[in-house]
Design an enzyme around this catalytic site. Structure first.
Site, mmCIF file in Angstrom:
data_model
loop_
_atom_site.group_PDB
_atom_site.id
_atom_site.type_symbol
_atom_site.label_atom_id
_atom_site.label_comp_id
_atom_site.label_asym_id
_atom_site.label_seq_id
_atom_site.Cartn_x
_atom_site.Cartn_y
_atom_site.Cartn_z
ATOM 1 N N HIS A 133 2.486 -10.838 -4.242
ATOM 2 C CA HIS A 133 3.242 -9.753 -3.956
ATOM 3 C C HIS A 133 2.688 -8.517 -4.668
ATOM 4 O O HIS A 133 3.037 -8.454 -6.323
ATOM 5 C CB HIS A 133 4.496 -9.900 -4.756
ATOM 6 C CG HIS A 133 5.414 -10.757 -3.839
ATOM 7 N ND1 HIS A 133 6.338 -10.324 -2.734
ATOM 8 C CD2 HIS A 133 5.426 -12.115 -3.828
ATOM 9 C CE1 HIS A 133 6.924 -11.427 -2.065
ATOM 10 N NE2 HIS A 133 6.377 -12.417 -2.682
ATOM 11 N N GLU A 176 3.697 -5.570 -4.951
ATOM 12 C CA GLU A 176 4.679 -4.355 -5.042
ATOM 13 C C GLU A 176 5.338 -5.132 -6.587
ATOM 14 O O GLU A 176 6.156 -4.402 -7.332
ATOM 15 C CB GLU A 176 5.751 -4.421 -4.127
ATOM 16 C CG GLU A 176 6.967 -5.737 -4.126
ATOM 17 C CD GLU A 176 6.446 -6.942 -3.368
ATOM 18 O OE1 GLU A 176 5.063 -6.811 -3.166
ATOM 19 O OE2 GLU A 176 7.310 -7.661 -3.041
ATOM 20 N N CYS A 210 4.117 -11.854 2.188
ATOM 21 C CA CYS A 210 4.887 -13.121 1.827
ATOM 22 C C CYS A 210 5.546 -13.468 3.235
ATOM 23 O O CYS A 210 5.123 -13.553 4.294
ATOM 24 C CB CYS A 210 5.983 -13.034 0.648
ATOM 25 S SG CYS A 210 6.436 -14.485 0.229
#
Lengths: 231, 83
Positions: A203, A205, A86
């Protein structure tokens, strides 16, 4: 394997990355403050999401001048693994470690939702445990995710198979209506020519544990660990 | 002191969604005949030098290193002299 997660003023996904690497992947990890000028002892570095320096001037434009970024450039040059997620992706393009630029979303709106991306190449440290063409459910959260690159450099990306992720339909088809932000060629993530630097808007994660609805992001981190083990 | 005004615009061919929104808003306010709107940035920078050449050199370098992303933007500037 030793990871570092860089913390810029305004980073806000640093803790999530640290948690996944440390508690889910069970790998060594430390935070790297943006004022640090050495990455010695690390095998991989993550530039996390957030709003470094308030996104002033252009997204990622100011973070690029943090002392740690010279170290990151040197680290990448030496073959070190660098993952920009990002805002991290935005910083990598501003720093010239990846080509292109992330512009304001076509809709001008901040987009925070789950999307589907297709794995375009598995011959990388980042994607070797995915299936080629696999469609992943993964969250995006950005105002400036609209990837742009001129046609000459775009064909370079295509020729060298540097496009690793593209936005797609849930069935894995690349259709403009499933492109959330207007990115050219529906690009969601690219790597450099040497394949050791990856930038992506979604993302991983945030989808590395079943309690969060998807574990498909964890495979990216597992790919890195596996690649490192086999090296 | 020397004042420099720097204009940064998106290159031709780079989509400018903000310009598009402004154009549609102008149309909805009944401004007729607005053919195109492009949005850009202006920087006003006050330099300590009195030397116009030196000011130009500094501004070029600032644009190159920070103010402009040459992938999508182009720039122009004027040196306005002592304010």
């Amino acid at each position: 394997m030793r990871f570092g997660v860089v913390v810029f003023p305004g980073s806000n996904c640093d803790r999530d990355c640290y948690h996944v690497i440390r508690n889910v992947l069970r790998q060594d990890c430390r935070f790297v403050w943006h004022q640090e000028s050495s990455l010695q002892g690390l095998d991989a570095v993550v530039l996390p999401g957030g709003f470094s320096y308030g996104d002033y001037l252009r997204v990622g434009a100011v973070a690029r001048f943090s002392p740690v970024m010279s170290a990151v450039a040197e680290f990448a040059q030496g073959g070190g693994l660098v993952l920009g997620i990002c805002n991290g992706f935005q910083i990598l393009t501003e720093a010239g470690l990846l080509p292109g630029v992330l512009m304001r979303n076509r809709s001008l709106k901040f987009i925070c939702k789950s999307v589907t991306i297709r794995v375009e190449s598995t011959e990388t440290p980042w994607t070797n445990r995915y299936q080629s063409g696999q469609a992943l459910r993964i969250p995006v959260a950005h105002g400036d995710g609209n990837f742009f690159i001129d046609s000459k450099n775009l064909s370079e990306l295509q020729k060298n198979q540097q496009i690793l992720f593209r936005y797609c339909s849930p069935e894995g088809e690349i259709l403009e209506e499933w492109n959330p932000n207007g990115s050219i060629e529906a690009i969601a993530g690219i790597c450099n020519r040497e394949r050791n630097v990856l930038g992506m808007m979604p993302h991983p994660e945030r989808c590395s544990e079943s309690i969060l609805g998807s574990e498909e992001g964890r495979i990216l981190f597992e790919s890195v660990v596996e690649w490192f083990r086999q090296r | 002191m020397t004042k420099a005004k720097i204009y940064v615009m998106l290159k031709e061919g780079v989509l400018d969604p903000q310009g598009g929104v402004i154009q549609r808003s102008l149309a909805s306010l009944s401004f007729k005949g607005v053919a195109k709107v492009r949005q850009g940035k202006v920087f006003e920078i006050l330099l300590e030098t009195h030397d116009r050449r030196e000011a130009e050199r500094q501004v070029q370098e600032m644009c190159r290193q920070l103010l402009v992303n040459p992938v999508i933007e182009r720039y122009d500037f004027v040196i306005e002299g002592t304010p």
